[in-house]
Write a protein that holds these residues in place. Structure first.
Motif, PDB file in Angstrom:
ATOM      1  N   THR A  80       5.274   3.807  -3.962  1.00  0.00           N
ATOM      2  CA  THR A  80       4.925   2.501  -4.516  1.00  0.00           C
ATOM      3  C   THR A  80       3.437   2.412  -4.806  1.00  0.00           C
ATOM      4  OG1 THR A  80       4.718   1.554  -2.283  1.00  0.00           O
ATOM      5  CG2 THR A  80       6.858   1.353  -3.362  1.00  0.00           C
ATOM      6  N   VAL A  81       2.623   3.077  -3.998  1.00  0.00           N
ATOM      7  CA  VAL A  81       1.172   3.099  -4.228  1.00  0.00           C
ATOM      8  C   VAL A  81       0.868   3.773  -5.567  1.00  0.00           C
ATOM      9  CG1 VAL A  81      -1.045   3.946  -3.358  1.00  0.00           C
ATOM     10  CG2 VAL A  81       0.681   3.098  -1.758  1.00  0.00           C
ATOM     11  N   GLY A  82       1.556   4.887  -5.847  1.00  0.00           N
ATOM     12  CA  GLY A  82       1.344   5.593  -7.093  1.00  0.00           C
ATOM     13  C   GLY A  82       1.733   4.771  -8.305  1.00  0.00           C
ATOM     14  N   ALA A  83       2.849   4.069  -8.215  1.00  0.00           N
ATOM     15  CA  ALA A  83       3.289   3.238  -9.344  1.00  0.00           C
ATOM     16  C   ALA A  83       2.311   2.100  -9.605  1.00  0.00           C
ATOM     17  CB  ALA A  83       4.689   2.703  -9.075  1.00  0.00           C
ATOM     18  N   LEU A  84       1.830   1.481  -8.552  1.00  0.00           N
ATOM     19  CA  LEU A  84       0.879   0.385  -8.717  1.00  0.00           C
ATOM     20  C   LEU A  84      -0.460   0.873  -9.264  1.00  0.00           C
ATOM     21  CD1 LEU A  84       1.835  -1.533  -5.488  1.00  0.00           C
ATOM     22  CD2 LEU A  84       2.043  -2.420  -7.815  1.00  0.00           C
TER      23      LEU A  84
END
Length: 233
Positions: A99-103
């Motif tokens: 989720t960190v990468g997508a954000l």
């Protein structure tokens, strides 16, 4: 197609097209959530944001890495999720890397979230769009996670070379540090079938696209042209 493979910390600016890869386990879990009926997945910035969203929307289901915790109905495990009925529900997901990468690439014109279970659908979507350049975000281990890099390289190859064999890429993922940690019980919130489920190539026929909807990054399943309609296969 020009492909770049970067860790989250190496992202200097938002790319035009980004494929965010987390094999073990965020985007394998997300695919399973859709298969179990989830309508959409909210990618949360933090555990506190996930709990706040859940408090405002009691009918939503919250999911996190690690062991079970108050306020979270589910953990980040495909083996545990496959028995959960999520028909029509919204899921809030917060994980350590995926989720960190997508954000981190939320300003990109196209953000796809991927793992081996949606690899072919993701590659097919990239072929359909005929993107000149794609940035693959390797989320695990500061961009060094071999299961994520192997999956990213496989999707990149499949997007341009339809005959690419997945065997070597899957072998690398199976021998990765993440696979060993899941198998050996180093990580919490794990089902014995998690590694095998993360290595199920093309289990699902959809890709997953994330878009900003207001202040929230929302992930949804994305239909792609059928194999029969894809002249490059």
């Amino acid at each position: 197609m020009d492909s770049r493979f970067l860790g989250i910390s190496e992202l200097a600016e938002a790319p035009s097209v980004a494929v965010v890869v987390d094999v073990m386990r965020a985007f394998t879990v997300a695919a399973w959530a859709f298969a179990q009926g989830a309508e959409k997945i909210i990618l949360a910035e933090s555990l506190d944001e996930a709990l706040a969203l859940k408090a405002r929307h009691p009918d939503w289901a919250a999911l996190k890495d690690g062991p079970p915790a108050p306020g979270f109905e589910m953990v980040n495990s495909p083996g545990l999720l496959r028995s959960v009925d999520l028909g029509g529900r919204t899921v809030v997901q917060k994980t350590t890397a995926g989720t960190v990468g997508a954000l981190a690439v939320k300003e990109a014109s196209l953000v796809l979230c991927a793992s081996f279970v949606v690899a072919e659908a993701t590659a097919r979507l990239l072929r359909t769009r005929k993107s000149d350049g794609v940035t693959f975000v390797v989320t695990g281990e500061g961009g060094q996670a071999d299961e994520d890099l192997a999956c990213a390289q496989y999707i990149a190859r499949r997007a341009t070379e339809a005959g690419t064999d997945a065997a070597e890429f899957l072998r690398r993922a199976a021998e990765s540090r993440a696979a060993a940690e899941l198998t050996e019980g180093v990580r919490q919130g794990v089902h014995p079938d998690d590694v095998a489920l993360c290595l199920e190539l093309d289990r699902f026929p959809f890709a997953m696209a994330a878009t900003l909807e207001g202040a929230l990054m929302v992930l949804r399943p994305c239909a792609v042209p059928s194999l029969a309609a894809d002249a490059s296969v």
